[in-house]
Write an enzyme that holds these catalytic residues in place. Structure first.
Site, PDB file in Angstrom:
ATOM      1  CG  MET A  27      -1.901  -1.189   1.172  1.00  0.00           C
ATOM      2  SD  MET A  27      -3.479  -0.874   1.966  1.00  0.00           S
ATOM      3  CE  MET A  27      -2.978  -0.531   3.622  1.00  0.00           C
ATOM      4  CE1 TYR A  29       5.114   8.442   3.933  1.00  0.00           C
ATOM      5  CE2 TYR A  29       5.630   7.009   5.784  1.00  0.00           C
ATOM      6  CZ  TYR A  29       5.657   8.251   5.180  1.00  0.00           C
ATOM      7  OH  TYR A  29       6.240   9.312   5.838  1.00  0.00           O
ATOM      8  N   GLY A  33      11.236  -2.954   5.479  1.00  0.00           N
ATOM      9  CA  GLY A  33      10.525  -4.236   5.481  1.00  0.00           C
ATOM     10  C   GLY A  33      10.021  -4.572   4.080  1.00  0.00           C
ATOM     11  CG  HIS A  34       6.966  -2.190   2.182  1.00  0.00           C
ATOM     12  ND1 HIS A  34       6.863  -1.072   2.974  1.00  0.00           N
ATOM     13  CD2 HIS A  34       5.753  -2.775   2.203  1.00  0.00           C
ATOM     14  CE1 HIS A  34       5.647  -0.976   3.444  1.00  0.00           C
ATOM     15  NE2 HIS A  34       4.935  -1.991   2.996  1.00  0.00           N
ATOM     16  CD  GLN A  58      -6.052  -3.513   2.866  1.00  0.00           C
ATOM     17  OE1 GLN A  58      -5.932  -3.986   1.742  1.00  0.00           O
ATOM     18  NE2 GLN A  58      -5.089  -3.648   3.773  1.00  0.00           N
ATOM     19  CE  LYS A 146       3.611  -4.256  11.925  1.00  0.00           C
ATOM     20  NZ  LYS A 146       2.506  -3.985  10.994  1.00  0.00           N
ATOM     21  CG  ASP A 147       0.467  -7.097   8.217  1.00  0.00           C
ATOM     22  OD1 ASP A 147      -0.146  -6.479   9.096  1.00  0.00           O
ATOM     23  OD2 ASP A 147       1.276  -6.564   7.454  1.00  0.00           O
ATOM     24  CD  GLN A 150      -1.994  -8.622   4.612  1.00  0.00           C
ATOM     25  OE1 GLN A 150      -2.816  -7.736   4.645  1.00  0.00           O
ATOM     26  NE2 GLN A 150      -0.732  -8.388   4.291  1.00  0.00           N
TER      27      GLN A 150
HETATM   28  O1  PAF Z   1      -0.186  -5.636   3.741  1.00  0.00           O
HETATM   29  C1  PAF Z   1      -0.588  -4.757   2.972  1.00  0.00           C
HETATM   30  O2  PAF Z   1       0.088  -3.754   2.700  1.00  0.00           O
HETATM   31  C2  PAF Z   1      -1.968  -4.878   2.349  1.00  0.00           C
HETATM   32  O3  PAF Z   1      -2.863  -5.458   3.232  1.00  0.00           O
HETATM   33  C3  PAF Z   1      -1.973  -5.614   1.006  1.00  0.00           C
HETATM   34  C4  PAF Z   1      -1.524  -7.058   1.155  1.00  0.00           C
HETATM   35  C5  PAF Z   1      -1.032  -4.901   0.036  1.00  0.00           C
HETATM   36  C6  PAF Z   1      -3.381  -5.618   0.410  1.00  0.00           C
HETATM   37  O4  PAF Z   1      -3.854  -4.331   0.218  1.00  0.00           O
END
Ligand code: PAF
Length: 278
Positions: A27, A29, A33-34, A58, A146-147, A150
């Protein structure tokens, strides 16, 4: 690195990229980690695509979508430096055209923990990730531990809907003081930022107790609660010690378990987790 906006542009760009494709859904920013997900995808895939889309579906009614941090120019620069091949930045209208009415609901595994606190959240996540998978058909998709819920929801969805995509879970990256990296950390005031590593310390205390032989799940949860009580800047929302696969709360920790929590520092909601018995 190429940036595309529409589905047509995406399909054209993908056709020119060598397989296998790794997808890193984000998403925006972005933080380290990304970038660690992109680096891992670079090691394992011939091409790496990153999606940047702040997914409105979401966010709950009481969660401020418009305030979600954004900095596309910085994100693009970071992705270029990390070696992504393609960045897809669709508009909300591209993914949710007028009259949109199709949803992906992953049932049981979406219900506890984050699902209970954020009704509808995982329906939005599963729907958008299904759409990202449909659009890009990746061989592998990369998500952060971390998620944790998810990841569990998306693994279930991938299995149930027969996506030919392998879900790769990458370790949580932490700041030097243990705070899990998150785009939301930017909301913290200096005092809240100083207090926030208590989440990590609380999980660490419980993990140490587990390592020393504590198997009563409630005793482990209590370790976390006690650590959080000592920090007035942070308010615990829930602590869970659950089976790693089903996310059902445990009485006794036998195999792999997920110790997770959510807490507020002011208005900012933070989550973190440790996997026990890994
Ligand atoms: O983890 C996230 O940044 C979001 O939940 C994702 C997986 C990109 C879905 O919008």
């Amino acid at each position: 690195m190429q940036q595309v906006f529409t589905l047509q542009e995406l399909w054209q760009a993908l056709a020119a990229l060598p397989a296998p494709l790794g997808l890193v859904p984000t998403m925006g920013y972005l933080h380290l980690g990304h970038l660690s997900l992109v680096q891992r995808a670079r090691q394992e895939c011939a091409s790496v695509a990153v999606s940047i889309f702040v997914n409105p579906t979401q966010f709950g009614a009481n969660e401020d979508l418009s305030k979600y941090p954004r900095n596309l120019q910085r994100d693009l620069q970071m992705l270029k430096e990390t070696g992504a091949h393609l960045v897809w930045t669709p508009s909300p209208e591209e993914l949710y055209p007028a009259g949109y009415q199709t949803w992906v609901t992953v049932e049981e595994i979406s219900r506890p923990l984050e699902g209970a606190m954020r009704p509808g959240h995982f329906r939005g996540v599963a729907t958008v990730v299904a759409k990202l998978f449909n659009a890009t058909r990746p061989a592998r998709a990369y998500f952060g531990q971390k998620d944790a819920q998810q990841v569990a929801v998306l693994r279930q969805m991938t299995r149930d809907l027969s996506y030919p995509t392998e879900i790769i879970i990458c370790p949580t990256l932490r700041e030097a003081d243990g705070l899990a990296m998150s785009s939301r950390n930017v909301y913290l005031t200096p005092a809240q930022r100083a207090a926030a590593p208590v989440l990590y310390r609380a999980l660490q205390a419980a993990a140490l107790a587990h390592q020393n032989g504590e198997r009563r799940a409630e005793a482990l949860r209590e370790q976390v609660r006690a650590a959080l009580r000592a920090e007035p800047q942070v308010r615990l929302q829930y602590v869970s010690c659950a089976d790693y696969d089903t996310l059902q709360e445990l009485e006794t920790v036998q195999g792999k378990a997920l110790l997770s929590l959510a807490a507020y520092a002011g208005e900012t909601r933070l989550i973190d987790n440790f996997v026990l018995g890994d």
